[in-house]
Motif scaffolding. Structure first.
Motif, PDB file in Angstrom:
ATOM      1  N   THR A   1       0.810  -1.212   0.000  1.00 28.47           N
ATOM      2  CA  THR A   1       0.000   0.000   0.000  1.00 28.47           C
ATOM      3  C   THR A   1       0.844   1.263   0.000  1.00 28.47           C
ATOM      4  OG1 THR A   1      -0.143   0.008   2.420  1.00 28.47           O
ATOM      5  CG2 THR A   1      -1.883  -1.138   1.216  1.00 28.47           C
ATOM      6  N   GLY A   2       2.147   1.128   0.150  1.00 29.14           N
ATOM      7  CA  GLY A   2       2.997   2.303   0.233  1.00 29.14           C
ATOM      8  C   GLY A   2       2.988   2.947   1.597  1.00 29.14           C
ATOM      9  N   GLY A   3       2.500   2.231   2.616  1.00 32.96           N
ATOM     10  CA  GLY A   3       2.481   2.759   3.972  1.00 32.96           C
ATOM     11  C   GLY A   3       1.180   3.463   4.291  1.00 32.96           C
ATOM     12  N   ALA A   4       1.092   3.987   5.498  1.00 27.32           N
ATOM     13  CA  ALA A   4      -0.158   4.562   5.981  1.00 27.32           C
ATOM     14  C   ALA A   4      -0.573   5.803   5.204  1.00 27.32           C
ATOM     15  CB  ALA A   4      -0.022   4.908   7.463  1.00 27.32           C
ATOM     16  N   GLY A   5       0.382   6.501   4.576  1.00 25.76           N
ATOM     17  CA  GLY A   5       0.049   7.747   3.909  1.00 25.76           C
ATOM     18  C   GLY A   5      -0.951   7.595   2.790  1.00 25.76           C
ATOM     19  N   VAL A   6      -1.036   6.414   2.187  1.00 24.81           N
ATOM     20  CA  VAL A   6      -1.958   6.218   1.070  1.00 24.81           C
ATOM     21  C   VAL A   6      -3.404   6.381   1.496  1.00 24.81           C
ATOM     22  CG1 VAL A   6      -2.291   3.731   1.310  1.00 24.81           C
ATOM     23  CG2 VAL A   6      -2.370   4.764  -0.964  1.00 24.81           C
ATOM     24  N   PHE A   7      -3.694   6.271   2.788  1.00 22.70           N
ATOM     25  CA  PHE A   7      -5.070   6.338   3.247  1.00 22.70           C
ATOM     26  C   PHE A   7      -5.520   7.758   3.593  1.00 22.70           C
ATOM     27  CE2 PHE A   7      -3.534   2.064   4.526  1.00 22.70           C
ATOM     28  CZ  PHE A   7      -4.168   1.400   3.503  1.00 22.70           C
ATOM     29  N   SER A   8      -4.645   8.734   3.429  1.00 23.18           N
ATOM     30  CA  SER A   8      -5.008  10.104   3.781  1.00 23.18           C
ATOM     31  C   SER A   8      -5.477  10.852   2.546  1.00 23.18           C
ATOM     32  CB  SER A   8      -3.798  10.811   4.411  1.00 23.18           C
ATOM     33  OG  SER A   8      -3.377  10.122   5.558  1.00 23.18           O
ATOM     34  N   LEU A   9      -6.573  10.409   1.949  1.00 24.19           N
ATOM     35  CA  LEU A   9      -7.093  11.025   0.741  1.00 24.19           C
ATOM     36  C   LEU A   9      -8.034  12.162   1.093  1.00 24.19           C
ATOM     37  CD1 LEU A   9      -7.916   8.019  -1.583  1.00 24.19           C
ATOM     38  CD2 LEU A   9      -5.917   9.479  -1.634  1.00 24.19           C
ATOM     39  N   ALA A  10      -7.796  13.332   0.521  1.00 19.91           N
ATOM     40  CA  ALA A  10      -8.697  14.452   0.741  1.00 19.91           C
ATOM     41  C   ALA A  10      -9.999  14.203   0.003  1.00 19.91           C
ATOM     42  CB  ALA A  10      -8.047  15.741   0.244  1.00 19.91           C
ATOM     43  N   GLY A  11     -11.106  14.548   0.675  1.00 20.50           N
ATOM     44  CA  GLY A  11     -12.401  14.473   0.005  1.00 20.50           C
ATOM     45  C   GLY A  11     -13.051  13.123   0.043  1.00 20.50           C
ATOM     46  N   CYS A  12     -12.409  12.087   0.618  1.00 30.31           N
ATOM     47  CA  CYS A  12     -13.038  10.764   0.695  1.00 30.31           C
ATOM     48  C   CYS A  12     -14.071  10.771   1.814  1.00 30.31           C
ATOM     49  CB  CYS A  12     -11.995   9.689   0.991  1.00 30.31           C
ATOM     50  SG  CYS A  12     -11.130   9.124  -0.467  1.00 30.31           S
ATOM     51  N   SER A  13     -15.278  10.382   1.505  1.00 27.46           N
ATOM     52  CA  SER A  13     -16.293  10.250   2.549  1.00 27.46           C
ATOM     53  C   SER A  13     -17.168   9.072   2.217  1.00 27.46           C
ATOM     54  CB  SER A  13     -17.143  11.516   2.660  1.00 27.46           C
ATOM     55  OG  SER A  13     -17.806  11.782   1.448  1.00 27.46           O
ATOM     56  N   ALA A  14     -17.446   8.256   3.219  1.00 27.84           N
ATOM     57  CA  ALA A  14     -18.213   7.038   3.001  1.00 27.84           C
ATOM     58  C   ALA A  14     -19.697   7.346   2.924  1.00 27.84           C
ATOM     59  CB  ALA A  14     -17.945   6.047   4.134  1.00 27.84           C
ATOM     60  N   PRO A  15     -20.447   6.626   2.064  1.00 28.80           N
ATOM     61  CA  PRO A  15     -21.894   6.815   2.039  1.00 28.80           C
ATOM     62  C   PRO A  15     -22.498   6.425   3.375  1.00 28.80           C
ATOM     63  CG  PRO A  15     -21.262   4.878   0.761  1.00 28.80           C
ATOM     64  CD  PRO A  15     -19.993   5.592   1.124  1.00 28.80           C
ATOM     65  N   THR A  16     -23.443   7.221   3.841  1.00 33.67           N
ATOM     66  CA  THR A  16     -24.044   6.963   5.150  1.00 33.67           C
ATOM     67  C   THR A  16     -25.547   6.938   5.044  1.00 33.67           C
ATOM     68  OG1 THR A  16     -24.147   9.310   5.720  1.00 33.67           O
ATOM     69  CG2 THR A  16     -22.141   8.129   6.332  1.00 33.67           C
ATOM     70  N   ASN A  17     -26.170   6.391   6.095  1.00 33.78           N
ATOM     71  CA  ASN A  17     -27.632   6.378   6.202  1.00 33.78           C
ATOM     72  C   ASN A  17     -27.950   6.392   7.676  1.00 33.78           C
ATOM     73  OD1 ASN A  17     -30.346   5.904   6.273  1.00 33.78           O
ATOM     74  ND2 ASN A  17     -30.297   3.998   5.127  1.00 33.78           N
ATOM     75  N   SER A  18     -28.230   7.564   8.218  1.00 29.67           N
ATOM     76  CA  SER A  18     -28.400   7.668   9.665  1.00 29.67           C
ATOM     77  C   SER A  18     -29.661   6.991  10.159  1.00 29.67           C
ATOM     78  CB  SER A  18     -28.425   9.143  10.077  1.00 29.67           C
ATOM     79  OG  SER A  18     -29.477   9.823   9.409  1.00 29.67           O
TER      80      SER A  18
ATOM     81  N   TYR B   1      -6.279  -7.992  -5.094  1.00 29.74           N
ATOM     82  CA  TYR B   1      -4.944  -8.276  -5.627  1.00 29.74           C
ATOM     83  C   TYR B   1      -3.943  -7.297  -5.008  1.00 29.74           C
ATOM     84  CZ  TYR B   1      -6.548 -11.526  -9.248  1.00 29.74           C
ATOM     85  OH  TYR B   1      -7.064 -12.621  -9.922  1.00 29.74           O
ATOM     86  N   ARG B   2      -2.801  -7.834  -4.646  1.00 21.84           N
ATOM     87  CA  ARG B   2      -1.788  -6.984  -4.018  1.00 21.84           C
ATOM     88  C   ARG B   2      -1.427  -5.795  -4.917  1.00 21.84           C
ATOM     89  NH1 ARG B   2       3.349  -9.198  -0.699  1.00 21.84           N
ATOM     90  NH2 ARG B   2       2.335 -11.165  -1.210  1.00 21.84           N
ATOM     91  N   ASP B   3      -1.430  -6.022  -6.238  1.00 20.23           N
ATOM     92  CA  ASP B   3      -1.058  -4.956  -7.166  1.00 20.23           C
ATOM     93  C   ASP B   3      -2.066  -3.808  -7.170  1.00 20.23           C
ATOM     94  OD1 ASP B   3       1.192  -6.341  -7.875  1.00 20.23           O
ATOM     95  OD2 ASP B   3       0.402  -7.111  -9.767  1.00 20.23           O
ATOM     96  N   ALA B   4      -3.268  -4.025  -6.601  1.00 23.00           N
ATOM     97  CA  ALA B   4      -4.284  -2.963  -6.583  1.00 23.00           C
ATOM     98  C   ALA B   4      -4.314  -2.204  -5.265  1.00 23.00           C
ATOM     99  CB  ALA B   4      -5.664  -3.570  -6.859  1.00 23.00           C
ATOM    100  N   MET B   5      -3.407  -2.540  -4.349  1.00 25.37           N
ATOM    101  CA  MET B   5      -3.464  -1.946  -3.016  1.00 25.37           C
ATOM    102  C   MET B   5      -2.930  -0.525  -2.943  1.00 25.37           C
ATOM    103  SD  MET B   5      -2.431  -5.056  -0.498  1.00 25.37           S
ATOM    104  CE  MET B   5      -3.535  -6.442  -0.207  1.00 25.37           C
TER     105      MET B   5
END
Length: 378
Positions: free
Chosen positions: A21-38, A358-362
């Motif tokens: 994955t290239g380390g933890a930094g790959v998960f710090s994407l600006a603008g990512c928000s999960a769909p929700t349903n309260s 697939y590992r190549d897609a991480m």
């Protein structure tokens, strides 16, 4: 920090995962928000009782390596099926009766007990701290009458404060189930189930090998057992929570808490599917053709195997499937094709959905977004 990555079995290490994955930094994407349903009507959303321990992912216990013996016990626990508000969450069961092995952590499903054909196991159930009677019943293997684990036909049950040792021979190779057989309709539905795996002599493992337990839940039962004023009857059972290894999408794809199927291109992949619920589940893999090589502890002759992409796993059924990781490297769903089982309450997608990764897609943005949905922080 846990070294457990992906579904229990033979996969990749946490170090390999972080490298891919290239380390933890790959998960710090600006603008990512999960769909929700309260609103998420009709699902388990109650805040869990903080006084109970939390369940952990199921572990694989190699019984051979610890002198052919293991001690199981049941621990009242809270069980976070999906603890976040993404994709229709949170989905939580406020009280389950989780199995733990020896000094390990309680889990739902219980630990995978792995042994080798020809070994004799001593499996002790310790009910010293229990609040109700229990037994242990093992599918598949042939044992003596008194070791069958059914209190009404053997006269043996393990009352609170007691313990009992079962002698279980590993004389039928394959993937089997175990569960409590006291008040079975309630105790399985409270989480008292797991996998017994007997490797045949000379067993050749696949490149990647994983265990997945399917389960449908009526969340009213664990809520009632947690003291809520809930009207529940097993004759009026209406499942509203659907899990793979105890989790629902997106938590199923969490690398440490969930059970993603992590592969490398060219791998031979073997999945042991076990259904500990009360409904059948037609399991479908996207973009991969597989063969069912074993059912219910019986090897299927090669001449009878054929390629397919869906197999219907009945209650108490075990299907072992095998495929080659020969697709375009990416992320592909694995899910129950009863589509209402692929939901969290009224929210789709959710429930009994997992992914072949697939590992190549991480190291892609879409994988990072999925990890955010699942709550993985690297």
């Amino acid at each position: 920090m846990s070294n457990h990555i992906g579904a229990p079995g033979r996969g990749i290490s946490r170090r390999e995962f972080l490298a891919a994955t290239g380390g933890a930094g790959v998960f710090s994407l600006a603008g990512c928000s999960a769909p929700t349903n309260s609103a998420m009507e009709g699902s388990a959303t109650r805040q869990v009782d903080g006084s109970l321990p939390s369940t952990s992912p199921p572990e694989v216990v190699n019984v051979d390596e610890q002198g052919n013996s293991v001690t199981l016990s049941s621990v009242p626990s809270k069980h976070a099926v999906h603890p976040l508000d993404s994709m229709g969450g949170p989905v939580e069961l406020p009280r389950v009766w989780a199995f733990k092995a020896d000094d390990g952590q309680p889990s739902v499903p219980g630990p995978i007990l792995r042994t080798t054909e020809g070994e004799d196991m001593e499996i002790t159930f310790d009910n010293a701290n229990g609040q109700q009677p229990h037994t242990l019943h093992f599918h598949g293997v042939q044992k003596t009458w008194e070791n069958d684990g059914v209190p009404t036909t053997t006269g043996i049950q393990i009352n609170p404060g007691e313990q009992h040792t079962y002698s279980i021979p590993a004389n039928v190779p394959g993937t089997h189930l175990y569960h409590c057989h006291y008040q079975t309709h309630r105790h399985i539905d409270m989480g008292m189930y797991g996998i017994l795996r007997v490797d045949p002599k000379g067993y050749e493992p696949a490149d990647k090998e994983y265990f997945l337990t399917l389960k449908d839940w009526d969340s009213r039962l664990p809520r009632m057992m947690n003291g809520e004023n809930v009207d529940y009857s097993p004759r009026d059972r209406n499942p509203d929570v659907f899990t793979m290894n105890g989790k629902s999408l997106p938590r199923t794809i969490h690398p440490e808490e969930g059970s993603p199927i992590i592969v490398d291109s060219g791998d031979t992949v073997r999945l042991h599917l076990a259904n500990s619920g009360y409904m059948s589940h037609p399991m479908h893999l996207h973009n991969h053709r597989y063969r069912v090589v074993a059912k219910d502890g019986g090897q299927i002759p090669e001449a009878a195997q054929h390629e397919q992409d869906v197999t219907n796993v009945p209650p108490a059924g075990r299907h072992t499937i095998e495929f080659e990781a020969d697709a375009d490297p990416g992320i592909y769903l694995m899910h129950c094709h009863k589509v209402n089982h692929a939901m969290n309450g009224n929210f789709y997608p959710g429930g009994m959905v997992n992914a072949i990764v697939y590992r190549d897609a991480m190291d892609t943005d879409i994988f990072a977004q999925l990890m955010e949905y699942a709550g993985y922080e690297g």
